[in-house]
Design a protein around this motif. Structure first.
Motif, PDB file in Angstrom:
ATOM      1  N   ARG A  85       0.834  -1.194   0.000  1.00  0.00           N
ATOM      2  CA  ARG A  85       0.000   0.000   0.000  1.00  0.00           C
ATOM      3  C   ARG A  85       0.871   1.248   0.000  1.00  0.00           C
ATOM      4  N   ARG A  86       0.380   2.299  -0.633  1.00  0.00           N
ATOM      5  CA  ARG A  86       1.122   3.561  -0.667  1.00  0.00           C
ATOM      6  C   ARG A  86       1.115   4.185   0.721  1.00  0.00           C
ATOM      7  N   VAL A  87       2.279   4.696   1.103  1.00  0.00           N
ATOM      8  CA  VAL A  87       2.412   5.374   2.392  1.00  0.00           C
ATOM      9  C   VAL A  87       2.787   6.842   2.155  1.00  0.00           C
ATOM     10  N   ILE A  88       3.937   7.096   1.536  1.00  0.00           N
ATOM     11  CA  ILE A  88       4.349   8.444   1.164  1.00  0.00           C
ATOM     12  C   ILE A  88       4.071   8.629  -0.321  1.00  0.00           C
ATOM     13  N   VAL A  89       3.428   9.745  -0.667  1.00  0.00           N
ATOM     14  CA  VAL A  89       2.968   9.937  -2.038  1.00  0.00           C
ATOM     15  C   VAL A  89       3.272  11.360  -2.498  1.00  0.00           C
ATOM     16  N   ASN A  90       3.189  11.574  -3.798  1.00  0.00           N
ATOM     17  CA  ASN A  90       2.990  12.903  -4.351  1.00  0.00           C
ATOM     18  C   ASN A  90       1.487  13.100  -4.511  1.00  0.00           C
ATOM     19  N   SER A  91       1.041  14.347  -4.575  1.00  0.00           N
ATOM     20  CA  SER A  91      -0.401  14.575  -4.406  1.00  0.00           C
ATOM     21  C   SER A  91      -1.230  14.365  -5.662  1.00  0.00           C
ATOM     22  N   GLY A  92      -0.598  14.165  -6.854  1.00  0.00           N
ATOM     23  CA  GLY A  92      -1.356  13.784  -8.034  1.00  0.00           C
ATOM     24  C   GLY A  92      -1.882  14.962  -8.828  1.00  0.00           C
ATOM     25  N   THR A  93      -2.805  14.652  -9.748  1.00  0.00           N
ATOM     26  CA  THR A  93      -3.326  15.639 -10.693  1.00  0.00           C
ATOM     27  C   THR A  93      -4.824  15.428 -10.865  1.00  0.00           C
ATOM     28  N   SER A  94      -5.609  16.458 -10.580  1.00  0.00           N
ATOM     29  CA  SER A  94      -7.062  16.343 -10.769  1.00  0.00           C
ATOM     30  C   SER A  94      -7.620  17.412 -11.689  1.00  0.00           C
ATOM     31  N   VAL A  95      -6.807  18.398 -12.076  1.00  0.00           N
ATOM     32  CA  VAL A  95      -7.292  19.480 -12.938  1.00  0.00           C
ATOM     33  C   VAL A  95      -6.238  19.829 -13.982  1.00  0.00           C
ATOM     34  N   TYR A  96      -6.719  20.299 -15.133  1.00  0.00           N
ATOM     35  CA  TYR A  96      -5.881  20.938 -16.136  1.00  0.00           C
ATOM     36  C   TYR A  96      -6.369  22.390 -16.276  1.00  0.00           C
ATOM     37  N   GLY A  97      -5.969  23.029 -17.331  1.00  0.00           N
ATOM     38  CA  GLY A  97      -6.428  24.386 -17.551  1.00  0.00           C
ATOM     39  C   GLY A  97      -5.685  25.390 -16.693  1.00  0.00           C
ATOM     40  N   LEU A  98      -6.303  26.556 -16.515  1.00  0.00           N
ATOM     41  CA  LEU A  98      -5.689  27.650 -15.774  1.00  0.00           C
ATOM     42  C   LEU A  98      -6.369  27.777 -14.422  1.00  0.00           C
ATOM     43  N   GLY A  99      -5.648  28.322 -13.459  1.00  0.00           N
ATOM     44  CA  GLY A  99      -6.256  28.562 -12.159  1.00  0.00           C
ATOM     45  C   GLY A  99      -5.330  28.203 -11.021  1.00  0.00           C
ATOM     46  N   PRO A 100      -5.662  28.673  -9.828  1.00  0.00           N
ATOM     47  CA  PRO A 100      -4.773  28.471  -8.676  1.00  0.00           C
ATOM     48  C   PRO A 100      -4.627  27.014  -8.266  1.00  0.00           C
ATOM     49  N   GLU A 101      -5.658  26.195  -8.424  1.00  0.00           N
ATOM     50  CA  GLU A 101      -5.541  24.795  -8.015  1.00  0.00           C
ATOM     51  C   GLU A 101      -4.581  24.038  -8.920  1.00  0.00           C
ATOM     52  N   ARG A 102      -4.595  24.339 -10.206  1.00  0.00           N
ATOM     53  CA  ARG A 102      -3.633  23.730 -11.125  1.00  0.00           C
ATOM     54  C   ARG A 102      -2.200  24.105 -10.720  1.00  0.00           C
ATOM     55  N   LEU A 103      -1.992  25.373 -10.396  1.00  0.00           N
ATOM     56  CA  LEU A 103      -0.663  25.808  -9.967  1.00  0.00           C
ATOM     57  C   LEU A 103      -0.260  25.130  -8.669  1.00  0.00           C
ATOM     58  N   ARG A 104      -1.204  25.004  -7.726  1.00  0.00           N
ATOM     59  CA  ARG A 104      -0.878  24.373  -6.443  1.00  0.00           C
ATOM     60  C   ARG A 104      -0.478  22.925  -6.638  1.00  0.00           C
ATOM     61  N   GLN A 105      -1.202  22.205  -7.482  1.00  0.00           N
ATOM     62  CA  GLN A 105      -0.889  20.798  -7.687  1.00  0.00           C
ATOM     63  C   GLN A 105       0.442  20.598  -8.397  1.00  0.00           C
ATOM     64  N   ARG A 106       0.897  21.581  -9.137  1.00  0.00           N
ATOM     65  CA  ARG A 106       2.202  21.489  -9.805  1.00  0.00           C
ATOM     66  C   ARG A 106       3.340  21.978  -8.917  1.00  0.00           C
ATOM     67  N   SER A 107       3.024  22.594  -7.789  1.00  0.00           N
ATOM     68  CA  SER A 107       4.040  23.240  -6.956  1.00  0.00           C
ATOM     69  C   SER A 107       4.905  22.215  -6.230  1.00  0.00           C
ATOM     70  N   THR A 108       6.065  22.654  -5.787  1.00  0.00           N
ATOM     71  CA  THR A 108       6.959  21.787  -5.016  1.00  0.00           C
ATOM     72  C   THR A 108       6.292  21.330  -3.728  1.00  0.00           C
ATOM     73  N   ALA A 109       5.537  22.209  -3.076  1.00  0.00           N
ATOM     74  CA  ALA A 109       4.914  21.866  -1.798  1.00  0.00           C
ATOM     75  C   ALA A 109       3.865  20.772  -1.919  1.00  0.00           C
ATOM     76  N   ALA A 110       3.396  20.477  -3.128  1.00  0.00           N
ATOM     77  CA  ALA A 110       2.425  19.406  -3.330  1.00  0.00           C
ATOM     78  C   ALA A 110       3.100  18.051  -3.519  1.00  0.00           C
ATOM     79  N   HIS A 111       4.411  18.005  -3.312  1.00  0.00           N
ATOM     80  CA  HIS A 111       5.172  16.776  -3.529  1.00  0.00           C
ATOM     81  C   HIS A 111       6.026  16.473  -2.304  1.00  0.00           C
ATOM     82  N   SER A 112       6.435  15.229  -2.183  1.00  0.00           N
ATOM     83  CA  SER A 112       7.220  14.797  -1.022  1.00  0.00           C
ATOM     84  C   SER A 112       8.692  15.091  -1.258  1.00  0.00           C
ATOM     85  N   THR A 113       9.032  16.343  -1.047  1.00  0.00           N
ATOM     86  CA  THR A 113      10.402  16.800  -1.259  1.00  0.00           C
ATOM     87  C   THR A 113      10.641  18.035  -0.399  1.00  0.00           C
TER      88      THR A 113
END
Length: 529
Positions: free
Chosen positions: A343-371
Motif C-alpha cells: 500500500r502507498r504510504v508516502i505519495v505525491n499529491s497527483g493531478t485532478s485538474v488541467y487548464g488555468l487557475g490556482p488549483e492547477r498551480l498548487r498541484q504542480r508546486s513543489t509543496a504538493a510533492h514529497s520533497t
C-alpha cells in the motif's frame, strides 16, 4: 519549428474537403482486441467523463459551461472500445450519427486536431472490431482525416503530434487508394522522426510523466496491431522494436497496488492500467518484462526504483522534461513515493485538474510533492497551466548497494537563484526495516527549509512530540514511525488527487528548520518487517 508552426496554425484557414471517401482496404491479418478503458457512457447520449456527468440533451457537444478537457473527452469516443462496448453498440451507432449531424466540418472543439486524432483512431478500431461504419460515417471519417492533414500540431509537437501521426496511419491503412497512401506516408514520416525523439533509450516517453508514458505504450501497441492487420509487417517490426523497453519502464514506474507512481502530470483512469497494457502486449507477442532488480536506475529518464522485501521506493532524480515541451511538468525534483506491504504510504499529491487557475498551480508546486521547499519557493518555476520558466537541473546522481542497504543520492540546482545559492542534496538509504533520508542544504545565509511528506489517504499521523510521529491505519494499527533530527515536525491537512475531477482528504508531515546554511535534516521512517 514550434514558432513557425504556431504562425502557420494561426494564419492558415483551410476549408474542409467534402469529397467522397476512398474505398476501404481489405484486412489481411489478425486484429487483436486493444486495451479497454472503463465505460464512459451511462446511457444513450449520457456521459460520465473525468468523474463528472453530462448529457447531450443538457449540454450538446460544445457547451462552454463544461471544462475544455471534459469536452475533449466527449469528442474522443473512447467508449466505442471500452469494457463491454459490444453491449452498447446501438448507443454507439446513434452517437456517431448525432456527432456527424451536430458538428459541421471544421467547426468547434471536436474538430481541433487532438480530439480529431483520437476520434479517428477510435472509429477505425470500432470498425475493425466487427461494427459497421455506414457510408455517412465512412465519409465523415475521410473528411476528418483530410482536415487533420491540414491542421497537424507542429506548434505543440510531443504527444499531440504523435497522436496526429497515429491517426493518419490508422486512416491510411483503413482506406485504400492514392489519397490513403498519402495519409499513411505522412503518418509514417512523422513517426520516423518522432519515435527516436520521444522514446528514450531506457524506454521512457520523453515528457517523463508515467501517465503519458502509458498512453505512448498503448499507441505503439495499437500501431503494431493495425500494421499487422493490413499486412505491413515491416512497419510492425520497426515500431515493435521499442515495445520491450517501454514495457520495462512502465513496470518500473508502477506501484505495488497496480497503478502508476505520481510524478509530473499523472492520474489514474486516463490510460489503460499496467496489467491491461501487459495483457494487450502479450496478445501481440510481446512477453512481460523479466523481474526487476532491487536497485534500478532509468538513466535517460532519471527515475530510480529501490526495493527491499515488501518495500518499494520510486524517486525522481530526473529533469522536468524536454526543454521545449514542459507542459506536463511539476516542480517535483527529488520527490519520492514509498509503498509498504503493498500500500502507498508516502505519495505525491497527483493531478485532478488541467487548464488555468490556482488549483492547477498548487498541484504542480513543489509543496504538493514529497520533497524539500526552500524559502517558500518552487524548485522549478511553474506558471500558467502548462508553462515552466526557470528549471531545476539534477546532478551528482549515484546508486549503490552497501551490504543490503540500497542507497540513492542526487542534487539539484533549482534554488541557486535565491540569496546564498542554496543547493538541495538528498540521500535515500533503504534497509529491511527503515528508510533514512538525509536532506542537506548547502549554500550561505539563513533560510527556511521545509521537508514535506504527503501521506496516502486512510493513514492517520499521530504526533508524539516535535521530533516523532506515528503513522497509523484507520484501524489504529501503527504502520510506521517517523523521527526527525534538526527540525520540528507538525501534522497538517493535505489532499490527494488520484483522478481527474477527484480529490481526497489526507495528511502530511511538515518539517521546518529556520537555519543558517549548510544544514542537514535527517528523517527516519521505521516499520516492522
Amino acid at each position: 519549428m514550434q514558432v513557425y508552426g504556431r504562425l502557420w496554425f494561426r494564419l492558415s484557414r483551410p476549408r474542409p474537403d467534402l469529397s467522397p471517401a476512398p474505398s476501404l482496404r481489405p484486412i489481411s491479418g489478425p486484429w487483436q482486441p486493444p486495451a479497454c478503458r472503463a465505460p464512459a457512457l451511462t446511457g444513450p447520449g449520457a456521459f460520465r467523463l473525468l468523474n463528472e456527468d453530462g448529457t447531450l440533451a443538457a449540454h450538446g457537444w460544445d457547451d462552454p459551461a463544461k471544462a475544455k478537457l471534459w469536452r475533449y473527452n466527449q469528442h474522443y469516443f473512447d467508449d466505442l472500445n471500452a469494457v463491454s462496448a459490444v453491449k452498447r453498440g446501438a448507443w454507439h451507432t446513434a452517437l456517431i450519427d448525432d456527432w456527424i449531424a451536430a458538428n459541421p466540418p471544421g467547426r468547434g472543439t471536436g474538430w481541433e486536431p487532438y480530439p480529431t486524432s483520437l476520434r479517428i483512431v477510435n472509429w477505425v478500431k470500432w470498425g475493425l472490431a466487427g461494427n459497421s461504419l455506414d457510408d455517412t460515417a465512412r465519409r465523415s471519417l475521410a473528411i476528418q482525416t483530410r482536415w487533420l492533414m491540414r491542421r497537424l500540431e507542429w506548434h505543440l509537437l510531443g504527444n499531440h503530434l504523435f497522436a496526429n501521426a497515429k491517426a493518419l496511419v490508422f486512416a491510411g491503412l483503413h482506406y485504400d487508394g492514392r489519397e490513403a497512401a498519402r495519409w499513411l506516408a505522412k503518418g509514417t514520416e512523422i513517426l520516423a522522426r518522432e519515435i527516436p525523439e520521444q522514446i528514450l533509450r531506457d524506454g521512457g516517453q520523453f515528457e517523463l510523466s508515467p501517465m503519458y508514458h502509458a498512453l505512448a505504450v498503448e499507441d505503439l501497441l495499437d500501431l503494431v496491431n493495425i500494421a499487422r492487420a493490413f499486412g505491413r509487417e515491416d512497419l510492425a517490426e520497426a515500431w515493435g522494436a521499442h515495445v520491450p523497453s517501454m514495457l520495462r519502464w512502465l513496470v518500473t514506474m508502477t506501484q505495488p497496488d497496480g497503478d502508476l507512481a505520481f510524478f509530473n502530470d499523472t492520474a489514474i483512469g486516463i490510460a489503460p492500467t499496467t496489467d491491461q497494457l501487459l495483457a494487450y502486449a502479450e496478445k501481440l507477442g510481446f512477453p512481460a518484462p523479466p523481474p526487476l532488480p532491487d536497485l534500478l536506475h532509468l538513466p535517460d529518464s532519471g527515475y530510480v526504483r529501490l526495493k527491499r522485501g515488501l518495500v518499494v521506493l520510486i524517486a525522481d532524480l530526473a529533469r522536468i522534461g524536454p526543454d521545449y515541451l514542459p507542459g506536463h511538468a511539476h516542480a517535483d525534483t527529488l520527490s519520492f513515493e514509498l509503498s509498504l506491504h503493498g500500500r502507498r504510504v508516502i505519495v505525491n499529491s497527483g493531478t485532478s485538474v488541467y487548464g488555468l487557475g490556482p488549483e492547477r498551480l498548487r498541484q504542480r508546486s513543489t509543496a504538493a510533492h514529497s520533497t524539500v521547499v526552500i524559502g517558500g519557493r518552487d524548485s522549478s518555476e511553474v506558471w500558467s497551466g502548462f508553462r515552466v520558466g526557470r528549471r531545476a537541473r539534477p546532478f551528482d546522481i549515484d546508486l549503490r548497494d552497501e551490504g543490503g542497504v540500497l542507497i540513492a543520492t542526487g542534487a539539484h540546482d533549482g534554488y541557486r537563484h535565491l540569496p546564498g545559492s542554496p543547493v538541495h542534496r538528498r540521500t535515500w538509504e533503504l534497509g529491511d526495516d527503515a528508510l533514512i533520508l538525509q536532506d542537506r542544504i548547502e549554500g550561505r545565509g539563513e533560510h527556511l527549509v521545509e521537508v514535506i511528506f504527503h501521506l496516502a489517504p486512510g493513514l492517520v499521523p499521530v504526533q508524539l512530540d516535535q521530533s516523532e510521529v506515528e503513522i497509523r491505519t484507520q484501524a489504529d494499527a501503527v504502520l510506521a514511525v517517523l523521527s526527525v533530527r534538526n527540525g520540528a515536525v507538525d501534522v497538517v491537512p493535505s489532499s490527494w488527487h488520484p483522478e481527474f475531477g477527484r480529490s481526497m482528504s489526507a495528511y502530511a508531515t511538515h518539517i521546518k528548520a529556520q537555519s543558517a546554511l549548510p544544514i542537514t535534516v535527517e528523517t527516519m521512517l521505521r516499520w516492522k518487517e
